[in-house]
Design an enzyme around this catalytic site. Structure first.
Site, PDB file in Angstrom:
ATOM      1  CG  ASP A   1       0.749  -0.072   9.540  1.00  0.00           C
ATOM      2  OD1 ASP A   1       0.298   0.677  10.337  1.00  0.00           O
ATOM      3  OD2 ASP A   1       1.163   0.138   8.425  1.00  0.00           O
TER       4      ASP A   1
ATOM      5  CE  LYS B   1      -2.904   0.527   3.611  1.00  0.00           C
ATOM      6  NZ  LYS B   1      -2.820   1.763   4.142  1.00  0.00           N
TER       7      LYS B   1
ATOM      8  N   GLY C   1      -4.679   8.043   5.836  1.00  0.00           N
ATOM      9  CA  GLY C   1      -3.781   9.203   6.483  1.00  0.00           C
ATOM     10  C   GLY C   1      -2.533   9.362   5.449  1.00  0.00           C
TER      11      GLY C   1
ATOM     12  NE  ARG D   1      -5.017  -0.187  13.461  1.00  0.00           N
ATOM     13  CZ  ARG D   1      -4.179   0.072  12.249  1.00  0.00           C
ATOM     14  NH1 ARG D   1      -2.968  -0.013  12.264  1.00  0.00           N
ATOM     15  NH2 ARG D   1      -5.049  -0.019  11.091  1.00  0.00           N
TER      16      ARG D   1
ATOM     17  CE  LYS E   1      -0.157   4.069  12.954  1.00  0.00           C
ATOM     18  NZ  LYS E   1       0.498   4.967  12.093  1.00  0.00           N
TER      19      LYS E   1
HETATM   20  C1  S3P Z   1       2.697   4.790   6.422  1.00  0.00           C
HETATM   21  C2  S3P Z   1       3.248   4.902   7.409  1.00  0.00           C
HETATM   22  C3  S3P Z   1       2.593   4.828   8.689  1.00  0.00           C
HETATM   23  C4  S3P Z   1       1.679   3.499   8.866  1.00  0.00           C
HETATM   24  C5  S3P Z   1       0.711   3.713   7.443  1.00  0.00           C
HETATM   25  C6  S3P Z   1       1.179   3.941   6.228  1.00  0.00           C
HETATM   26  C7  S3P Z   1       3.153   5.031   5.168  1.00  0.00           C
HETATM   27  O1  S3P Z   1       1.900   5.591   9.323  1.00  0.00           O
HETATM   28  O2  S3P Z   1       1.101   3.323   9.743  1.00  0.00           O
HETATM   29  O3  S3P Z   1      -0.224   2.549   7.411  1.00  0.00           O
HETATM   30  O4  S3P Z   1       2.875   4.812   3.951  1.00  0.00           O
HETATM   31  O5  S3P Z   1       4.020   6.176   5.205  1.00  0.00           O
HETATM   32  P1  S3P Z   1       2.662   7.070  10.488  1.00  0.00           P
HETATM   33  O6  S3P Z   1       3.678   7.605   9.427  1.00  0.00           O
HETATM   34  O7  S3P Z   1       1.437   7.627  10.882  1.00  0.00           O
HETATM   35  O8  S3P Z   1       3.395   6.320  11.340  1.00  0.00           O
END
Ligand code: S3P
Length: 461
Positions: free
Chosen positions: A330, A37, A110, A361, A357
């Site tokens: 995650d 992802k 996010g 969680r 998150k």
């Molecule tokens: C992600 C960073 C992480 C992760 C999210 C994907 C990314 O978030 O939890 O699922 O693709 O940069 P955080 O930067 O808030 O830790």
């Protein structure tokens, strides 16, 4: 082993899709989970801003990644989808985006919102970023404050989405010491740095996933980076390049934990991305006694990949070393389930980020495990999970995809049927989870819209 099969959907409605899960059989065979992802988001973003046509293979066909894709279409980027998992992105060049006519809907993502905030902070047009109910509660000051120091103008609703970005033609580079270990924060600042005068630097309290840095380099933008720090200067261009996206470790994690827990399992997960900033779950599970072999299988998209062979093993509770927390951020929903099935307590500390998150969680996992008869002591930055015997029960996933999938794993060990409500958001990260899980041996079926009775009464057989 008890072979209760998952029950038929019970009557009673809540209006959101649900699953009914229970013990299946040992997990066996070989499977490949969908594309990463984090990489899918970044591949679309950088390909859109490059000169020329980039082809992306292994693109994750999920709602989150498609939200990013759709945002760039709204900004005038032609993106063809000749077949599932493939995209041909006709890059418009670093200054070629057009003003979107409508708000850009980041859905549940996010990553989409925070990275777009950085990328759009220095464009010569206004933009609005919106999200769903969950995303609309998530903290955005962690990106808008440093971006404001670079000269950006981004309004929030009390620190939360929607984000209203005002046109700025150029930003100023900053040296930013992040207080949170967050790849999204780091990436937002670096992407703004593409449009800034001078050298933008980010330092992190703990190293986080480095896909933005690695992919920028693959698209020809000079970046200097090492674990925990990155820097780049504005004024370069991105060259179109082809990206092959490996399987997402975070999706594989549910199968790694399930195969570890279910007696008789031996499962091979093929060509999983094993960037060390993502695989912290492996050393932690091994400390607990897991049997996971890693067979390196070369590189994909500039990332190491491996076939993982997971066999059932009895687990014991541990104190999770804090140095692994960022590298498995995650994977805590899955780890909580592993801990619930281990002998003795497992202690998680230094993981307060879990509270912001897609759901809180720590709270959602603690509540769900308690509903299945496991004792969990919550802490502000973690929890103590007392291993025990999982019972049947009803779980509310609070619309969190990873919580829903973690409880589908828990159900494989539970002494009764487990109903999991509010599972629609699994489509944000893992399309096809139910089919893949059933194929591997999970007892799991879809209850359909409204197909769950939250009263917790036993499901009809
Ligand atoms: C992600 C960073 C992480 C992760 C999210 C994907 C990314 O978030 O939890 O699922 O693709 O940069 P955080 O930067 O808030 O830790």
């Amino acid at each position: 082993m008890n072979t209760t099969s998952p029950a038929e959907p019970a009557s009673g409605t809540t209006g959101s899709p649900a699953w009914l899960a229970g013990q299946g059989g040992p997990l066996r065979g070989e499977l490949r989970v969908p594309g990463d992802k984090s990489m899918s988001h970044r591949a679309i973003m950088l390909a859109a801003l490059a000169d020329g046509v980039s082809r992306i293979e292994g693109f994750l066909e999920s709602e989150d990644a498609r939200a990013t894709e759709q945002a760039f279409r709204q900004m005038g980027v032609r993106i063809d989808a000749p077949s599932p998992g493939t995209r041909e992105v006709h890059g418009v060049g670093i200054h070629g985006l057009q003003a979107p006519q409508r708000p850009l809907d980041c859905g549940n993502s996010g990553t989409a919102m925070r990275l777009l905030a950085g990328l759009l902070a220095g464009q010569g047009f206004d933009a609005v970023l919106t999200g769903d109910a969950s995303l609309s509660t998530r903290p955005m000051r962690r990106v808008t404050e440093p971006l404001a120091r670079m000269g950006a103008s981004i309004d929030t609703r009390d620190g939360r989405p929607p984000l209203t970005i005002q046109a700025k033609n150029e930003l100023q580079a900053i040296a930013f010491e992040s207080e949170v270990a967050s790849a999204q924060v780091k990436s937002a600042i670096l992407l703004a740095g593409l449009y800034a005068r001078g050298t933008t630097r980010v330092e992190e309290p703990r190293p986080t996933r480095d896909y933005t840095e690695r992919m920028l380099a693959a698209f020809g933008w000079p970046v200097d980076f090492a674990p925990g720090r990155a820097e780049l200067s504005g004024g370069h261009r991105l060259r179109a390049t082809d990206v092959s996206v490996p399987a997402d470790f975070s999706s594989a994690a549910f199968f790694i934990v399930a195969a570890t827990l279910v007696p008789g399992s031996e499962l091979r997960l093929s060509r999983v991305g094993t960037n060390p900033r993502r695989t912290g779950l492996l050393p932690v599970l091994r400390l607990m006694g897991a049997d996971i072999e890693e067979h390196p299988a070369g590189e994909e998209g500039g990332e190491p990949v491996a076939d993982l062979v997971v066999r059932h093993a009895a687990l014991r509770g541990i104190q999770v070393p804090e140095e692994h927390v960022a590298d498995m951020i995650d994977e805590f929903p899955a780890l909580f389930v592993a801990a619930a099935c281990a002998s003795g307590p497992t202690v998680v500390r230094g993981a307060a980020e879990l509270r912001v998150k897609e759901s809180d969680r720590i709270a959602t996992m603690a509540a769900g495990l308690r509903a299945l008869g496991i004792r969990v002591d919550e802490r502000p930055d973690g929890a103590v999970i007392h291993g025990g015997t999982l019972q049947g029960g009803t779980i509310d996933s609070h619309g969190d995809h990873r919580v829903a999938m973690a409880f589908a794993v828990a159900a494989q060990l539970a002494q009764g049927a487990v109903r999991i409500a509010d599972v629609a958001n699994v489509a944000t990260s893992f399309p096809g989870f139910v089919e893949l899980a059933r194929g591997a041996g999970f007892g799991l079926r879809t209850g359909g819209a409204g197909g769950i009775n939250r009263s917790g009464s036993p499901p009809a057989q």
